[in-house]
Design a protein around this motif. Structure first.
Motif, mmCIF file in Angstrom:
data_model
loop_
_atom_site.group_PDB
_atom_site.id
_atom_site.type_symbol
_atom_site.label_atom_id
_atom_site.label_comp_id
_atom_site.label_asym_id
_atom_site.label_seq_id
_atom_site.Cartn_x
_atom_site.Cartn_y
_atom_site.Cartn_z
ATOM 1 N N ARG A 275 0.873 -1.096 0.073
ATOM 2 C CA ARG A 275 0.212 0.162 -0.016
ATOM 3 C C ARG A 275 0.747 1.263 0.052
ATOM 4 O O ARG A 275 1.929 1.184 0.502
ATOM 5 C CB ARG A 275 -0.941 0.074 1.138
ATOM 6 C CG ARG A 275 -2.053 0.981 1.131
ATOM 7 C CD ARG A 275 -3.020 0.940 2.320
ATOM 8 N NE ARG A 275 -3.980 1.889 2.455
ATOM 9 C CZ ARG A 275 -5.149 1.769 1.734
ATOM 10 N NH1 ARG A 275 -5.406 0.807 0.779
ATOM 11 N NH2 ARG A 275 -6.045 2.955 1.830
ATOM 12 N N GLN B 224 2.283 5.013 0.423
ATOM 13 C CA GLN B 224 2.291 5.993 1.630
ATOM 14 C C GLN B 224 1.585 7.162 1.520
ATOM 15 O O GLN B 224 1.180 7.695 0.522
ATOM 16 C CB GLN B 224 3.839 6.373 1.606
ATOM 17 C CG GLN B 224 4.849 5.423 2.086
ATOM 18 C CD GLN B 224 6.359 5.920 2.179
ATOM 19 O OE1 GLN B 224 6.527 7.112 1.757
ATOM 20 N NE2 GLN B 224 7.144 5.026 2.629
ATOM 21 N N ALA C 255 1.822 7.854 6.875
ATOM 22 C CA ALA C 255 1.232 6.419 6.956
ATOM 23 C C ALA C 255 2.136 5.739 6.181
ATOM 24 O O ALA C 255 2.381 6.046 4.811
ATOM 25 C CB ALA C 255 -0.093 6.340 6.501
ATOM 26 N N TYR C 256 2.460 4.399 6.314
ATOM 27 C CA TYR C 256 3.244 3.637 5.527
ATOM 28 C C TYR C 256 2.793 1.999 5.882
ATOM 29 O O TYR C 256 2.231 1.799 6.738
ATOM 30 C CB TYR C 256 4.664 3.895 5.520
ATOM 31 C CG TYR C 256 5.176 3.416 7.032
ATOM 32 C CD1 TYR C 256 5.928 1.992 6.979
ATOM 33 C CD2 TYR C 256 5.391 4.212 8.107
ATOM 34 C CE1 TYR C 256 6.329 1.680 8.423
ATOM 35 C CE2 TYR C 256 5.913 3.662 9.355
ATOM 36 C CZ TYR C 256 6.238 2.594 9.203
ATOM 37 O OH TYR C 256 7.049 2.254 10.578
ATOM 38 N N SER C 257 3.422 1.115 4.992
ATOM 39 C CA SER C 257 3.224 -0.255 5.173
ATOM 40 C C SER C 257 4.248 -0.883 5.434
ATOM 41 O O SER C 257 5.224 -0.665 4.717
ATOM 42 C CB SER C 257 2.454 -0.877 3.850
ATOM 43 O OG SER C 257 1.100 -0.355 4.026
ATOM 44 N N ARG D 226 -0.380 -1.773 8.385
ATOM 45 C CA ARG D 226 -0.110 -0.362 8.152
ATOM 46 C C ARG D 226 0.294 0.410 9.546
ATOM 47 O O ARG D 226 -0.270 -0.022 10.645
ATOM 48 C CB ARG D 226 -1.665 -0.010 7.901
ATOM 49 C CG ARG D 226 -1.769 1.513 7.215
ATOM 50 C CD ARG D 226 -1.192 1.522 5.881
ATOM 51 N NE ARG D 226 -1.598 2.838 5.207
ATOM 52 C CZ ARG D 226 -0.893 3.205 4.153
ATOM 53 N NH1 ARG D 226 0.239 2.488 3.729
ATOM 54 N NH2 ARG D 226 -1.194 4.266 3.455
ATOM 55 N N TYR E 82 1.285 3.904 11.372
ATOM 56 C CA TYR E 82 1.087 5.584 11.618
ATOM 57 C C TYR E 82 2.142 6.010 12.514
ATOM 58 O O TYR E 82 1.841 5.769 13.956
ATOM 59 C CB TYR E 82 -0.416 5.890 11.952
ATOM 60 C CG TYR E 82 -1.155 5.268 10.913
ATOM 61 C CD1 TYR E 82 -1.733 6.003 9.970
ATOM 62 C CD2 TYR E 82 -1.994 4.085 11.240
ATOM 63 C CE1 TYR E 82 -2.447 5.337 8.980
ATOM 64 C CE2 TYR E 82 -2.862 3.347 10.153
ATOM 65 C CZ TYR E 82 -2.957 3.972 9.256
ATOM 66 O OH TYR E 82 -3.861 3.496 8.325
ATOM 67 N N TYR F 81 -6.618 2.354 7.836
ATOM 68 C CA TYR F 81 -6.730 1.184 7.062
ATOM 69 C C TYR F 81 -6.770 -0.238 7.889
ATOM 70 O O TYR F 81 -6.124 -0.302 8.844
ATOM 71 C CB TYR F 81 -5.564 1.099 6.037
ATOM 72 C CG TYR F 81 -5.361 -0.220 5.265
ATOM 73 C CD1 TYR F 81 -6.087 -0.255 4.076
ATOM 74 C CD2 TYR F 81 -4.580 -1.095 5.616
ATOM 75 C CE1 TYR F 81 -6.122 -1.624 3.369
ATOM 76 C CE2 TYR F 81 -4.466 -2.253 5.162
ATOM 77 C CZ TYR F 81 -4.910 -2.548 3.819
ATOM 78 O OH TYR F 81 -5.222 -3.817 3.063
ATOM 79 N N GLU G 294 -7.321 7.646 3.718
ATOM 80 C CA GLU G 294 -6.869 6.496 3.574
ATOM 81 C C GLU G 294 -8.324 5.715 2.735
ATOM 82 O O GLU G 294 -8.221 4.843 1.990
ATOM 83 C CB GLU G 294 -7.030 5.310 4.748
ATOM 84 C CG GLU G 294 -5.627 5.898 5.348
ATOM 85 C CD GLU G 294 -4.528 4.867 4.826
ATOM 86 O OE1 GLU G 294 -4.409 4.507 3.603
ATOM 87 O OE2 GLU G 294 -3.405 4.597 5.812
#
Length: 643
Positions: free
Chosen positions: A74, A76, A86-88, A187, A189, A202, A213
């Motif tokens: 996903r 960013q 936000a990142y995965s 996910r 944060y 998410y 999101e």
């Protein structure tokens, strides 16, 4: 005839010789092919004899992994300065091939694959008896998920138990078998609460559930691929992945430091004086970019369903599942977008702009405020009613002193149809189209249904409902020569390499008022902060401009209030606009006397923002006015007195 027979005989002899020679060549060719096939067969026999079990096991092992879905990463969500919001993170699920485990087991059931079970139990802290029970309950399963979301370090650690490497670098399988690792993403944060209702969150089951999101889910999601296994030319098991495309990155217009400042100020205020809601928006009036958006109370994006920060254990214990669900939705609601309310006196500049554009009033015109205005049998009071009214006021002073009767007088001169048209022109009653989910349209009176008393009360911001994005966007057009830009919170969409896939540039939607009217309003709003009801917002050295607002909420008997300030800096060259709301401030039930709180909060925010933004002080020493003003008093509801 004899000659013909002789010729025929010679040809036949020649053909026989050719055939004999060709036959010998074919025999040689067949011999070579036979030798090659014998060699290949011998090689295959040798491989099967020496490594057959290994290849059989490899193929069986790989069967569990062939044609598996490969999750796309996903994208960013980033602030405008590149801060990742936000990142995965790639993680791994631990999968056990139970069917193969039983097939491999040559020992008794009481000691089922002891090394594998023991390794899993010990390494991942799984109760051994529970693990064995789970294995027996799923004997035919090729896919039993035992542990979710372990790190790559944990995975590599367990792999070392499955494969041992000798001094020469040769790998040897151990008796820990039939365990493999499935890629997944979690996910993250990194700033927990920062811009929570803007960023949203998410989940694996539902995708984007809130904020960006949800709004940009299609861009962020990417396309899953497949991985499959095959035997290559060297008779080795090979894996190949097809079709996976990672999600795109969303770059917002949010400035990390602006967001951090406004959230810190909101929290500090509510720690001292809790409110039902406190919300702040910061916007660039020249292009519609939202630089900061925050509301209180907030929640942790990494654990959005945790209500323990908002309710006591006793309160949670008394709540039903439906109560808890409703509480979560209330907590997740973005006040700036999804709440509508009566704006109060921050609406007055809109009324003045409409009157100026229509020519029913001009700069310098005066009006005598006696403390009320009679409209359709109603005595609509001014907040200065108890003091006998404001007396004679210029148009500029009507904004500075927040005079209701002057606004009513202007609405009557405009007429209900024209007034209603201007309300619509400034964007009220319609969605702004801001790129966030859940926007409310507010409530206005259409031109064919608006009465004189409706226009009168609307003129000072009562009996009309707006949302914060509507109000700030309208205000920005008012101070930006009438140019109404599309409000937006995403700047660009980028791929994983930073290449811009899509840009969201400034979009001029319409013109709400003339440049001349805008210039006058900028002056009036500066005077309101420098000398009028908003003095407490003033920041030394800066030409801060703006308007205060105090609105009594619906169900008037409950005596609840919403207090606000809307403004911009510098006064005649707006670089930022700000809107601050405190909904039901602590200690204000039955009075609006604490409206000074919103002025102090606005001052504190601007005092921190302006140096960071590099906006220079622009007032001379003689222009700086540090005197304190009286707090703006309550605006009475129109139906309190009737003739």
């Amino acid at each position: 005839m004899a000659d013909y027979e002789k010729i025929r005989e010679r040809k036949l002899k020649k053909a026989r010789k050719v055939l004999r020679r060709a036959g010998k060549k074919v025999q040689v060719l067949f011999l070579i092919v036979a030798i090659l096939l014998a060699g290949l067969g011998g090689r295959i026999f040798y491989i099967i004899y020496t490594r057959g079990d290994e290849y059989t096991q490899s193929v069986l092992d790989e069967q569990t992994k062939s044609l598996n879905t490969v999750l796309a990463k996903r994208g960013q969500i980033q602030s405008s300065d590149g801060t990742v919001l936000a990142y995965s993170e790639k993680m791994y699920n631990v999968i056990l091939d139970v069917a193969q485990l039983f097939s491999d087991d040559e020992e008794s059931d009481s000691d089922l694959t002891g090394d594998t079970i023991n390794a899993l139990s010990s390494y991942f802290n799984i109760d051994r008896s529970e693990l064995i029970a789970k294995v027996y309950d799923n004997q035919s399963s090729r896919y039993l998920k035992l542990v979710k979301e372990i790190s790559s370090e944990e995975m590599e650690g367990f792999k070392n138990l499955m494969i041992v490497t000798d001094d020469k670098g040769n790998e040897t399988k151990t008796s820990v078998v039939d365990v493999w690792f499935e890629e997944t993403y979690v996910r993250r944060y990194p700033y927990d609460n920062l811009a929570a209702d803007v960023v949203g969150f998410y989940s694996q089951n539902n995708g984007g559930e809130l904020g960006l999101e949800l709004e940009y889910n299609d861009y962020l999601t990417g396309v899953n691929g497949l991985t499959y296994s095959y035997v290559d030319d060297g008779l080795e098991i090979a894996n190949e992945t097809k079709g996976v495309t990672d999600g795109l990155n969303v770059v917002t217009t949010i400035d990390y430091n602006i967001q951090k400042i406004i959230e810190e100020k909101i929290i500090a205020y509510n720690q001292e004086k809790p409110s039902k809601n406190t919300a702040i928006m910061v916007m660039n009036p020249s292009n519609g970019e939202i630089l900061g958006m925050a509301s209180y109370p907030t929640f942790n994006l990494n654990d959005p369903r945790d209500l323990t920060k908002s309710f006591t254990e006793e309160q949670l214990g008394a709540m039903s599942d439906e109560d808890k669900t409703n509480a979560m939705y209330d907590l997740w609601k973005n006040f700036c977008v999804s709440e509508s309310y009566e704006p109060g006196s921050v609406f007055k500049p809109i009324t003045v702009a409409a009157a100026l554009d229509e020519g029913v009033v001009k700069d310098g015109d005066t009006y005598v405020c006696n403390g009320y205005e009679e409209v359709s049998g109603w005595k609509v009071k001014c907040h200065a009613y108890g003091q006998g009214g404001h007396g004679q006021l210029t148009l500029e002073q009507s904004i500075m002193e927040s005079c209701n009767p002057y606004m009513i007088n202007l609405s009557i001169k405009l007429g209900t149809v024209k007034f209603a048209q201007y309300v619509s022109v400034f964007g009220f009653g319609s969605l702004t189209g801001v790129d966030l989910p859940g926007e409310t349209g507010g409530i206005i009176y259409p031109a064919d249904k608006m009465t004189v008393i409706d226009a009168a009360t609307n003129s000072f911001g009562q009996n009309i409902n707006v949302n914060m994005v509507q109000m700030l966007s309208a205000y920005c057009s008012l101070i930006e020569d009438g140019n109404y830009y599309q409000p937006h919170i995403v700047k660009e969409i980028e791929d994983s390499n930073g290449n811009v896939v899509k840009s969201f540039n400034q979009t001029l939607i319409k013109q709400t008022c003339t440049a001349d009217t805008s210039k006058l309003l900028r002056r009036y709003l500066f005077s309101t902060v420098n000398e009028g009801t908003a003095k407490k917002v003033a920041v030394k050295g800066y030409s801060v401009a703006g308007k205060t607002g105090t609105a009594q909420k619906a169900n008037r008997d409950e005596q609840k209030w919403l207090i606000s300030f809307i403004g911009h800096v510098p006064a005649d060259d707006p670089q930022i606009a700000i809107y601050v709301i405190i909904d039901e401030p602590d200690g204000t039930t039955g009075t609006s006397g604490s409206s000074a709180d919103v002025l102090t909060l606005s001052h504190d925010v601007l005092e921190s923002l302006l140096p960071y933004l590099g906006i220079y002080e622009d007032l001379t020493a003689s222009e700086i006015n540090t005197q304190n003003s009286e707090d703006e008093l309550t605006v009475e509801v129109p139906n309190t007195t009737q003739n």
